[in-house]
Motif scaffolding. Structure first.
Motif, PDB file in Angstrom:
ATOM      1  N   ALA A  33     -16.658 -42.530   3.877  1.00 30.14           N
ATOM      2  CA  ALA A  33     -18.055 -42.218   4.204  1.00 30.14           C
ATOM      3  C   ALA A  33     -18.993 -43.175   3.482  1.00 30.14           C
ATOM      4  O   ALA A  33     -19.985 -43.654   4.059  1.00 30.14           O
ATOM      5  N   SER A  34     -18.688 -43.491   2.244  1.00 29.98           N
ATOM      6  CA  SER A  34     -19.504 -44.446   1.486  1.00 29.98           C
ATOM      7  C   SER A  34     -19.435 -45.828   2.123  1.00 29.98           C
ATOM      8  O   SER A  34     -20.440 -46.527   2.249  1.00 29.98           O
ATOM      9  N   CYS A  35     -18.242 -46.230   2.539  1.00 29.34           N
ATOM     10  CA  CYS A  35     -18.048 -47.520   3.191  1.00 29.34           C
ATOM     11  C   CYS A  35     -18.881 -47.602   4.474  1.00 29.34           C
ATOM     12  O   CYS A  35     -19.626 -48.564   4.684  1.00 29.34           O
ATOM     13  N   PHE A  36     -18.762 -46.588   5.322  1.00 30.61           N
ATOM     14  CA  PHE A  36     -19.522 -46.569   6.568  1.00 30.61           C
ATOM     15  C   PHE A  36     -21.024 -46.496   6.296  1.00 30.61           C
ATOM     16  O   PHE A  36     -21.816 -47.129   6.995  1.00 30.61           O
ATOM     17  N   GLY A  37     -21.412 -45.727   5.289  1.00 33.67           N
ATOM     18  CA  GLY A  37     -22.831 -45.594   4.964  1.00 33.67           C
ATOM     19  C   GLY A  37     -23.448 -46.918   4.570  1.00 33.67           C
ATOM     20  O   GLY A  37     -24.492 -47.321   5.104  1.00 33.67           O
ATOM     21  N   PHE A  38     -22.814 -47.621   3.649  1.00 37.66           N
ATOM     22  CA  PHE A  38     -23.373 -48.897   3.202  1.00 37.66           C
ATOM     23  C   PHE A  38     -23.261 -49.982   4.279  1.00 37.66           C
ATOM     24  O   PHE A  38     -24.123 -50.854   4.373  1.00 37.66           O
ATOM     25  N   THR A  39     -22.223 -49.894   5.109  1.00 31.80           N
ATOM     26  CA  THR A  39     -22.121 -50.841   6.224  1.00 31.80           C
ATOM     27  C   THR A  39     -23.271 -50.625   7.198  1.00 31.80           C
ATOM     28  O   THR A  39     -23.896 -51.589   7.668  1.00 31.80           O
ATOM     29  N   LEU A  68     -26.862 -41.296   7.409  1.00 29.84           N
ATOM     30  CA  LEU A  68     -26.367 -41.336   8.789  1.00 29.84           C
ATOM     31  C   LEU A  68     -25.015 -42.044   8.882  1.00 29.84           C
ATOM     32  O   LEU A  68     -24.093 -41.552   9.534  1.00 29.84           O
ATOM     33  N   GLY A  69     -24.903 -43.197   8.232  1.00 31.77           N
ATOM     34  CA  GLY A  69     -23.631 -43.919   8.225  1.00 31.77           C
ATOM     35  C   GLY A  69     -22.553 -43.145   7.493  1.00 31.77           C
ATOM     36  O   GLY A  69     -21.388 -43.138   7.911  1.00 31.77           O
ATOM     37  N   GLY A  70     -22.924 -42.494   6.394  1.00 36.72           N
ATOM     38  CA  GLY A  70     -21.973 -41.680   5.644  1.00 36.72           C
ATOM     39  C   GLY A  70     -21.453 -40.515   6.462  1.00 36.72           C
ATOM     40  O   GLY A  70     -20.256 -40.208   6.445  1.00 36.72           O
ATOM     41  N   TRP A  71     -22.353 -39.879   7.211  1.00 28.72           N
ATOM     42  CA  TRP A  71     -21.940 -38.765   8.076  1.00 28.72           C
ATOM     43  C   TRP A  71     -20.975 -39.263   9.152  1.00 28.72           C
ATOM     44  O   TRP A  71     -19.952 -38.626   9.422  1.00 28.72           O
ATOM     45  N   ALA A  72     -21.289 -40.416   9.745  1.00 27.68           N
ATOM     46  CA  ALA A  72     -20.397 -40.993  10.760  1.00 27.68           C
ATOM     47  C   ALA A  72     -19.036 -41.303  10.146  1.00 27.68           C
ATOM     48  O   ALA A  72     -17.989 -40.997  10.739  1.00 27.68           O
ATOM     49  N   GLY A  73     -19.035 -41.896   8.965  1.00 33.33           N
ATOM     50  CA  GLY A  73     -17.776 -42.206   8.287  1.00 33.33           C
ATOM     51  C   GLY A  73     -16.991 -40.959   7.949  1.00 33.33           C
ATOM     52  O   GLY A  73     -15.764 -40.910   8.139  1.00 33.33           O
ATOM     53  N   TRP A  74     -17.687 -39.946   7.450  1.00 34.59           N
ATOM     54  CA  TRP A  74     -17.034 -38.677   7.100  1.00 34.59           C
ATOM     55  C   TRP A  74     -16.364 -38.079   8.337  1.00 34.59           C
ATOM     56  O   TRP A  74     -15.267 -37.516   8.246  1.00 34.59           O
ATOM     57  N   SER A  75     -16.997 -38.241   9.482  1.00 34.40           N
ATOM     58  CA  SER A  75     -16.459 -37.693  10.727  1.00 34.40           C
ATOM     59  C   SER A  75     -15.307 -38.522  11.285  1.00 34.40           C
ATOM     60  O   SER A  75     -14.395 -37.982  11.909  1.00 34.40           O
ATOM     61  N   ILE A  76     -15.330 -39.825  11.087  1.00 29.50           N
ATOM     62  CA  ILE A  76     -14.347 -40.724  11.688  1.00 29.50           C
ATOM     63  C   ILE A  76     -13.077 -40.875  10.856  1.00 29.50           C
ATOM     64  O   ILE A  76     -11.990 -41.027  11.409  1.00 29.50           O
ATOM     65  N   VAL A  77     -13.199 -40.824   9.543  1.00 31.26           N
ATOM     66  CA  VAL A  77     -12.040 -41.076   8.656  1.00 31.26           C
ATOM     67  C   VAL A  77     -10.824 -40.221   9.013  1.00 31.26           C
ATOM     68  O   VAL A  77      -9.703 -40.751   9.071  1.00 31.26           O
ATOM     69  N   PRO A  78     -10.968 -38.920   9.275  1.00 27.38           N
ATOM     70  CA  PRO A  78      -9.771 -38.126   9.599  1.00 27.38           C
ATOM     71  C   PRO A  78      -9.043 -38.609  10.851  1.00 27.38           C
ATOM     72  O   PRO A  78      -7.828 -38.424  10.974  1.00 27.38           O
ATOM     73  N   ALA A  79      -9.747 -39.254  11.760  1.00 26.80           N
ATOM     74  CA  ALA A  79      -9.099 -39.749  12.980  1.00 26.80           C
ATOM     75  C   ALA A  79      -8.032 -40.785  12.660  1.00 26.80           C
ATOM     76  O   ALA A  79      -7.007 -40.850  13.345  1.00 26.80           O
ATOM     77  N   PHE A  80      -8.254 -41.586  11.620  1.00 25.78           N
ATOM     78  CA  PHE A  80      -7.256 -42.582  11.242  1.00 25.78           C
ATOM     79  C   PHE A  80      -6.004 -41.914  10.681  1.00 25.78           C
ATOM     80  O   PHE A  80      -4.889 -42.376  10.913  1.00 25.78           O
ATOM     81  N   ALA A  81      -6.176 -40.827   9.947  1.00 31.49           N
ATOM     82  CA  ALA A  81      -5.024 -40.118   9.386  1.00 31.49           C
ATOM     83  C   ALA A  81      -4.231 -39.427  10.496  1.00 31.49           C
ATOM     84  O   ALA A  81      -2.997 -39.432  10.481  1.00 31.49           O
ATOM     85  N   ILE A  82      -4.942 -38.863  11.458  1.00 29.50           N
ATOM     86  CA  ILE A  82      -4.277 -38.159  12.551  1.00 29.50           C
ATOM     87  C   ILE A  82      -3.528 -39.139  13.448  1.00 29.50           C
ATOM     88  O   ILE A  82      -2.384 -38.919  13.820  1.00 29.50           O
ATOM     89  N   ALA A  83      -4.178 -40.233  13.771  1.00 30.50           N
ATOM     90  CA  ALA A  83      -3.577 -41.222  14.676  1.00 30.50           C
ATOM     91  C   ALA A  83      -2.443 -41.985  14.006  1.00 30.50           C
ATOM     92  O   ALA A  83      -1.586 -42.542  14.685  1.00 30.50           O
ATOM     93  N   GLN A  84      -2.450 -42.028  12.686  1.00 28.52           N
ATOM     94  CA  GLN A  84      -1.462 -42.778  11.909  1.00 28.52           C
ATOM     95  C   GLN A  84      -1.336 -44.213  12.430  1.00 28.52           C
ATOM     96  O   GLN A  84      -0.244 -44.720  12.663  1.00 28.52           O
ATOM     97  N   ARG A  85      -2.494 -44.830  12.587  1.00 26.82           N
ATOM     98  CA  ARG A  85      -2.574 -46.216  13.062  1.00 26.82           C
ATOM     99  C   ARG A  85      -3.061 -47.084  11.919  1.00 26.82           C
ATOM    100  O   ARG A  85      -4.236 -47.364  11.795  1.00 26.82           O
ATOM    101  N   GLU A  86      -2.131 -47.488  11.083  1.00 28.71           N
ATOM    102  CA  GLU A  86      -2.493 -48.330   9.944  1.00 28.71           C
ATOM    103  C   GLU A  86      -3.116 -49.636  10.383  1.00 28.71           C
ATOM    104  O   GLU A  86      -4.060 -50.115   9.762  1.00 28.71           O
ATOM    105  N   ASP A  87      -2.604 -50.206  11.474  1.00 24.61           N
ATOM    106  CA  ASP A  87      -3.126 -51.479  11.938  1.00 24.61           C
ATOM    107  C   ASP A  87      -4.608 -51.381  12.320  1.00 24.61           C
ATOM    108  O   ASP A  87      -5.385 -52.287  12.042  1.00 24.61           O
TER     109      ASP A  87
END
Length: 175
Positions: free
Chosen positions: A128-134, A19-38
């Motif tokens: 996804a692994s990060c979100f999954g284990f978190t 479940l956490g991995g799926w959430a991470g897999w879904s959220i990670v691209p948002a950071f690339a699109i937003a280009q919000r490193e901070d």
């Protein structure tokens, strides 16, 4: 601790990890699109801090959970029951410890992969692994107060039982 025990623990690990991995897999691209490193750096710094804090807490909890006070005063049956309960708690706490450490490790890996500008698929897998284990670590932390309660409850119940036996022995007819 047989196959049923291992299967329950494996299932309790894999479902939240997925479940956490799926959430991470879904959220990670948002950071690339937003280009919000901070935002990414703040999130991963929080994950690293949380993972480190939980790992330290779990180690301390495991040290105290693994003790049996006055073991020599317990009957063999009581000692066996206590030992099984403590082994279960330690196993659960060890899983939480590993999830916390892996969460922080994958957050650091994600930061490195981001800095190296690796491809998005690789970053998604690590994210996804990060979100999954978190998620596993956070979910299992909900169990910690219940585990602490269980340890204290067993100790208190044994103390009451011992006292009850001593009181009965006082009033038992001699002879």
């Amino acid at each position: 601790m047989g196959i049923g025990f291992s299967l329950r623990h494996f299932t309790a690990l894999m479902i939240p990890l997925a479940l956490g991995g799926w959430a991470g897999w879904s959220i990670v691209p948002a950071f690339a699109i937003a280009q919000r490193e901070d935002a990414l750096f703040a999130l991963l710094a929080g994950v690293i801090a949380l993972g480190s804090l939980l790992a330290g807490f779990m180690v301390t909890l495991m040290l105290f959970s693994g003790r049996i006070d006055n073991a020599s005063l317990l009957t063999l049956e009581e000692l066996e029951a206590y030992t099984e309960r403590i082994k279960f708690l330690l196993s659960s706490q060890a899983q939480t410890l590993f999830a916390s450490v892996l969460s922080a490790a994958f957050a650091i890996t994600w930061l490195c992969f981001y800095a190296l500008q690796l491809d998005q698929v690789t970053q998604r897998i690590v994210g996804a692994s990060c979100f999954g284990f978190t998620f596993v670590a956070l979910l299992r932390c909900v169990l910690v107060p219940l585990q602490i309660y269980e340890i204290h409850e067993a100790s208190l119940d044994d103390a009451v039982s011992d006292r009850r036996e001593r009181e009965r022995a006082k009033f038992k007819p001699q002879g």
